[in-house]
Every structure is written in C-alpha cells, then in structure tokens.
Design a protein around this motif. Structure first.
Motif, short mmCIF file in Angstrom:
data_model
loop_
_atom_site.label_atom_id
_atom_site.label_comp_id
_atom_site.label_asym_id
_atom_site.label_seq_id
_atom_site.Cartn_x
_atom_site.Cartn_y
_atom_site.Cartn_z
N THR A 5 0.83 -1.21 0.00
CA THR A 5 0.00 0.00 0.00
C THR A 5 0.87 1.26 0.00
O THR A 5 0.59 2.20 -0.72
N ASN A 6 1.91 1.26 0.81
CA ASN A 6 2.68 2.49 1.06
C ASN A 6 4.17 2.23 1.30
O ASN A 6 4.67 2.47 2.41
N SER A 7 4.88 1.73 0.30
CA SER A 7 6.32 1.51 0.51
C SER A 7 7.12 2.01 -0.68
O SER A 7 8.24 1.58 -0.91
N VAL A 61 10.36 -0.28 5.76
CA VAL A 61 10.67 -1.39 4.86
C VAL A 61 10.32 -0.99 3.43
O VAL A 61 9.15 -0.98 3.06
N PRO A 62 11.33 -0.63 2.64
CA PRO A 62 11.05 -0.22 1.26
C PRO A 62 10.42 -1.35 0.45
O PRO A 62 10.64 -2.53 0.73
N GLY A 63 9.63 -0.96 -0.56
CA GLY A 63 8.87 -1.94 -1.33
C GLY A 63 9.68 -2.77 -2.29
O GLY A 63 9.26 -3.85 -2.71
N SER A 64 10.86 -2.27 -2.67
CA SER A 64 11.70 -3.03 -3.59
C SER A 64 13.15 -2.61 -3.41
O SER A 64 13.42 -1.56 -2.79
N GLY A 65 14.04 -3.40 -3.99
CA GLY A 65 15.45 -3.06 -3.93
C GLY A 65 15.72 -1.73 -4.64
O GLY A 65 16.59 -0.96 -4.21
#
Lengths: 473, 230
Positions: free
Chosen positions: A354-356, A383-387
């Motif tokens: 939803t929000n990363s 916690v970021p959504g992707s590298g």
C-alpha cells in the motif's frame, strides 16, 4: 445507446468465450507469482503433466516470507531462519527454474513486493488483464489494467490455460471531487471511502476511481487507492489512463519501445470510460471533507478522522454491527469516546504494497527529519517496497534521516504487513501502520493495528501517539 | 475436483460479521506447500488459547471453551451458518482448504467476499447466499434446537428445514454442474484450447506490446519455454 466503462472495454477485449449463464473465459496477459500461493499450483501442473500455456506471461518474485534485516539477507536462503519459510522460498526458485518462468530472486536488486515490482519493471501495462494469487493485485489498476487477486486453484488454471473462468462484475464509479487539502494523502482518501461504503460496499463490483482529486494524484498515489479496493470488497479497482500514466510507464524495462511504444500509447489513450457510460452505482465524496484518517478497530471500515474520537456504541442500532464494534474495542483495548490523538502507540510500521514506494518514504522522511522517535516507541520499521526503491531512497539520503531519527532501515519485502516472516507485532501492542489490514492478529498474534498514511505514521513515531500531521507543518 | 455429495448436515452458527480469511486460517499456516492438513488449524486464534505454529501437536493445545467450534453440540457439523461478508480479506485458498479439511462443505451467509466465494467452488464447497431474514431465522432455530440439521438438495437448489418451509437458493448453472459432477475446471477450459489459441493469435496481432520482449532478462521465447503450441 450508452457507452462503455473502462472495465467494459478491458473485459470485452479479453473475452474468449461466454457461456449461457454468463460464465466467461477471459484471456490473461500477465500472471504475477509469489511464494505463498503458488507451490500447490505448480504441484498440480506437475501431477497433471501440464506445462505453462505461455511461460513468458508469468513474472515471479518472493516477498511474503523473506527476512528484512541485512545480516540475514546477506546469507541468502540460509539467512531464512524459519525452515518452513525457507522451503517455500526455495520451492518458488525451483518451480520457476523448472517451468522457465522469469523470477527476480530474493537478493536481486530488482526484487521486492510483487505489487511494487510489477509496475516498477513495466510488467504492468494499461489495458492488460493481470492476476496474482494475492488479493492486493488490485493495486495494478492504477495504471488502467484490470487486475485482481485469485486463489491457488486459479493460479494453476491461469498457468495451464492462460485464461480464467469468470462472471462479469458490475460497474461502480467512486468520484472524489475537488482539490485535496494539504496534508491529506491517497491513503486518507481510500480509508475515508472504505469508512463510507464499508468493507462489503464494493462486493460484486469493479470500482473505477475518478474525479479531480484522483486525477491529480501521482501513479504511486493511485496505486495506494486501488490497492485497498479489495478492502472495500471490490476485487479490482481502476483509474483511467492519462498522460501521467504514460509518463510513468515510458522507458521501463518491460514496456514497449520505439515504434511499438508509439502505437501502444496511442491505443492506451482509449482506456477511459466513455462520457455516456452507465455505472450501476456511483459514490461521490468531496476532497475538501477528507481529513487524515486513523483506523481504531479490527476492520478497515472502522476509521475516524484524526481530529475525531472512537465512536460510542449507544447510537448503533444494528445489533450485529454493535456486537462487532464491541468485539473490536475489546480486542484493541480501547473504549468508545476516546480521542484519536489520545491513542498511545508502541510500534510503527512504514511499508507494504500500500505504502512503501519512494513518494511514501519521502513523505515519512520529511516528517521525521531532525527529530527523534518517542521514548515509548519500542520498534519502528521502515521497509522499502523493492530493492530499487531502497536504492533510490538511499541516493536521496532518506535512509540516514530515518536511522538518525531512530527508525530501522530494512531490506525489501512484505514484512510486518502480515508478519509471515520474523517481523511481528507483539501481543497487546499498538502499531501505527501504513499497511492495509487491521484484522485481529494480522501483524502478529494479539497485535493491535492502526491504519494510517506514511506521514501520519511518521508523526506518530515522533510523538508516541497520533497527531494531526497538518498541525506539524 | 471432489464431487459435492452432501445430503444433510449438522449446522454450526458463527455469529460474527466480516469474518476474514486471517480469522479462518492465520498466516503462519500458509507456509505449507501442501493443500491438506489445515483442518486442525481452522479458526486457530479463536479455537485455541495459545498461539499456534506449524508442526505443533495440536491435540495437546488448550482449547477455548467459549468458542462455538469447541462446544459438544456442534461436533461433526458440516454446515456453517455465518454472517455478512464472510471470507473477506486475503485471497488465500488455505481458507476453504481448512474449512473443507475440518468437514464444512456448505456455508450459509447473507453475503460473501468475492474471492473467497469463488475459491469455495474450486474445492467442492457450496457457499449459499440467503436473505438476511432467513439467516436470522436459522440462527434462532439452531440456537434453540440442539442437533439442528438441514437437508441439502443441490440438484433442486433447496434446503429443507425440520421446522419451517423449504428454502430455495441460487447457484450458477455452470458451477452447479461442476460441483455435482466433480469436474476439473482446467480440463473443461482446455476443451476450448483451439479457441484460446485463436484468440491469442488475434490479440498478439492487435496488441503486440503485451507480447513484446523485455530488456530485462525475460524473453518471449516460446520454444525454449516449452510453451503451448497449437
């Protein structure tokens, strides 16, 4: 004759066959896969001696089970301490390799939450039909794609046939008119919508989100809205294609290039509802009325503006509804009438499909910059959504801002949104979370979740309780 | 898929709206790569007093005596009577797997969440939508009468009550046929393989951008991928 909605257009263009009772075969352009809901489907293929119909339509990445500390991640699969989780992740690797399916493995820089990675890689394109064994697949509707979650039997069905058996949904338009006030975000819009129509309000519908406030959002904001369409009961949410959509997609790895891009972009401009399209239901909200939202209960419809209070039970006439509220307040350890700003917090979670994304992290970083996390906050995770989101954030120095303020900067994954990995909310603890579900036990056994925007979560981390982010400016 | 052969069953009431799939089967049990064995963890956080983990010996865990599933009168129930929006939340098919594995084959509710509703049919479970008033009547009847059974006639789309008029219900013709005959969805769809291939060729011509190569390592390489050849 009335025109077509965006949903009608995508449905019609993918219709392979329609049976007498309306059950239809719909062609699927993109199938996203993660480790939790796919192993039984691959096993089914193997048992039946079947191959994927079109392997290149599939796109996989592990996200739910993987650890988010860098020490654990450095060790690769060995770093996954829970042996059951480890088997699930390695099973995905094995299945993708056996069936020749593209996978961004755990420590690939491009790995992340599947609903963050799909659009980021351009694997999500306007007008596509997209499915995944995950209810938050609705996220991809932000790019004008018809996207929804499916169960594992359907994962196997799509792998084997490139189609789904479905009945057409009804059309709902949710229009948010006017300009969004400062300090109010996409998350607040969608929580306010769910508060208004309820968690079953969209059941049986595909929801198209429109109106000035939606149109003025970035693609990332639109993803936040569509992501939570499922929390309103709708399997799919949609936003019409515009220049913002095309701008977002252009140049991404899986997006068409050169002359093919020009043709595609031309075709995608048609992906809007006709002006004379008929919707089965229309809901209207005024952006000016929306305030930062906080959920106080155990269902995403149990929300209140940050300036408000937890509702009291006396005025609730419906017995089942009152019973649910009582149960929710008991679980949350809260009582009716308490001001939202008086809710004390123990944890903060900034992350989830939803929000990363980068804009979410920027919003949160802006609020915590130069400040310190309150003494009563025991755990605050970013916690970021992707590298790639992580890399971008680090290049902007956001990681340092979070760390200096006392938040933990983690590796990408689903993390404490559903707590399948080691990131879990303790029993009785209150968490300001940018995720999507506040169900009992969702973030950890006995944990108490409050859904908010990234800016509101960040403000809560600094103050130790909820505060109106608009007052901090 | 397993055939739907239920003729009658004991009804268990679950008097709570918006029962989500985390309630039905908590996330820690989703780590299994199997389809079976979820029944002992159905409603885990409400059925037991401690926190459940995979591979636990469930027989020695403390039961929550106030949870309906643990009450003697509802043992061996196969029909679940529920409230609005049953099965909302996550798409996990582990929810119907757990219900089926425990022994529930029919679910009655005023409304269901879409994905869960769909997942039930894939597992030989019959979800039936009934008017709210009928559901209320059934709750009253079940609570008042120990051993309250319903007869289920899928063929005639009828529920027969011991104490009141029969209830007609709706079910899609196609889904009904699949349930009654235990038909495999994939097998049925593959009967239309030529139709799918023809659609695909047409679509590839009309919207080639959905089939384009990526510069990211994933390629449209149908031979290497062993893809469907029509």
């Amino acid at each position: 004759m009335s025109g077509k909605t965006l949903y009608d257009k995508i449905w019609d263009s993918h219709l392979v066959k329609e049976r007498e009772d309306g059950t239809s075969l719909i062609y699927i352009d993109r199938h996203l896969i993660h480790e939790v809901t796919s192993p039984q489907a691959f096993e089914g293929l193997r048992l039946a001696g079947r191959q994927p119909w079109r392997a290149s339509a599939n796109f996989a990445t592990p996200d739910h089970n993987i650890p988010t500390t860098s020490e654990e991640r450095k060790q690769g699969l060995e770093g996954i301490k829970d042996p059951v989780s480890k088997i699930q992740v390695s099973t995905l690797d094995d299945n993708c390799s056996e069936f020749n399916i593209f996978e961004l493995k755990m420590n690939d820089l491009r790995q992340g939450i599947v609903h963050v990675v799909g659009p980021e890689q351009g694997a999500t394109l306007p007008g596509m039909t997209i499915v995944c064994g995950d209810s938050h697949t609705s996220t991809h509707g932000a790019l004008g794609a018809l996207a929804h979650g499916i169960g594992t039997s359907e994962v196997e069905h799509v792998l084997a046939t490139q189609c789904l058996m479905q009945k057409k949904m009804k059309n709902m338009l949710i229009r948010v008119d006017g300009e969004l006030p400062t300090g109010v975000t996409a998350k607040d819009i969608v929580l306010a919508i769910i508060g208004k129509i309820g968690t079953a309000g969209g059941t049986g519908y595909t929801i198209e989100f429109g109106g000035e406030a939606i149109r003025s959002l970035s693609i990332e904001g639109r993803m936040t809205i569509c992501n939570m369409a499922i929390e309103a009961g709708a399997r799919a949410g949609l936003v019409a294609v515009d220049e913002v959509t095309l701008e977002y997609i252009k140049g991404r790895p899986f997006a068409p290039k050169g002359a093919l891009w020009d043709k595609a972009a031309q075709a995608w401009k048609e992906l809007v509802s006709d002006s004379n399209a008929q919707f089965d239901s229309i809901i209207e909200l005024r952006a000016a009325d929306i305030e930062p939202q906080v959920s106080w209960g155990t269902s995403p419809e149990m929300v209140a503006p940050v300036t408000g209070a937890i509702p009291t039970l006396e005025n609730v006439a419906d017995a089942t509804k009152r019973g649910n509220m009582e149960q929710a307040l008991r679980y949350m350890g809260l009582s009716g009438g308490t001001a939202i700003e008086d809710i004390r917090l123990d944890c903060v979670f900034i992350g989830s499909c939803t929000n990363s994304r980068i804009e979410d992290l920027r919003e949160a970083a802006k609020v915590v910059a130069g400040k310190k996390v309150a003494a009563n906050i025991e755990m605050a995770l970013v916690v970021p959504g992707s590298g790639l989101v992580k890399q971008q954030a680090e290049s902007e120095g956001l990681d340092k801002i979070f760390i200096e303020a006392g938040l933990e900067w983690r590796e990408p994954g689903c993390s404490m949104c559903l707590a399948m990995n080691a990131d879990q909310l303790g029993a009785g603890k209150h968490c300001a979370s940018t995720s999507n579900r506040n169900f009992e036990g969702r973030q950890g056994f006995g944990g108490r979740t409050h859904l908010v925007s990234p800016a509101m979560a960040a403000a809560a981390a600094i103050h130790g309780h909820f505060v109106d982010v608009r007052k901090l400016a | 898929m397993k055939k739907f052969t239920v003729k009658s069953g004991l009804v268990m009431p679950l008097d709570r709206a918006n029962v989500d799939t985390d309630f039905i089967i908590p996330k820690q049990f989703l780590k299994s790569i199997k389809r079976s064995g979820f029944g002992v963890n159905l409603f885990d956080e409400h059925r037991y007093l401690d926190k459940g983990e995979p591979d636990m010996d469930n027989s020695s865990r403390p039961l929550n005596p106030s949870f309906v599933l643990n009450q003697a009168r509802y043992q061996d129930a196969s029909i679940l009577l529920a409230r609005d929006n049953f099965g909302c939340g996550s798409s996990r098919e582990h929810a119907p797997w757990a219900l089926d594995d425990y022994g529930f084959r029919v679910i009655l509710a005023p409304s269901f969440a879409d994905i869960f509703f769909n997942n039930c049919f894939k597992n030989g479970i019959l979800p039936i939508v009934l008017p709210r008033q009928t559901i209320d009547e059934l709750f009253t009847a079940v609570l008042a009468n120990e051993g309250y059974n319903l007869e289920v006639d899928l063929e005639q789309q009828e529920l027969r009550r011991p104490d009141a008029p029969d209830i007609q219900f709706e079910v899609d013709a196609f889904r009904k046929r699949c349930l009654l005959n235990g038909l495999d969805d994939i097998g049925i769809t593959l009967e239309d393989a030529e139709l799918i291939s023809a659609f695909e060729s047409r679509w590839r011509e009309q919207a080639p951008w959905y089939f384009a190569q990526s510069d990211n390592g994933a390629t449209e390489n149908s031979e290497a991928a062993g893809e469907h050849q029509s």
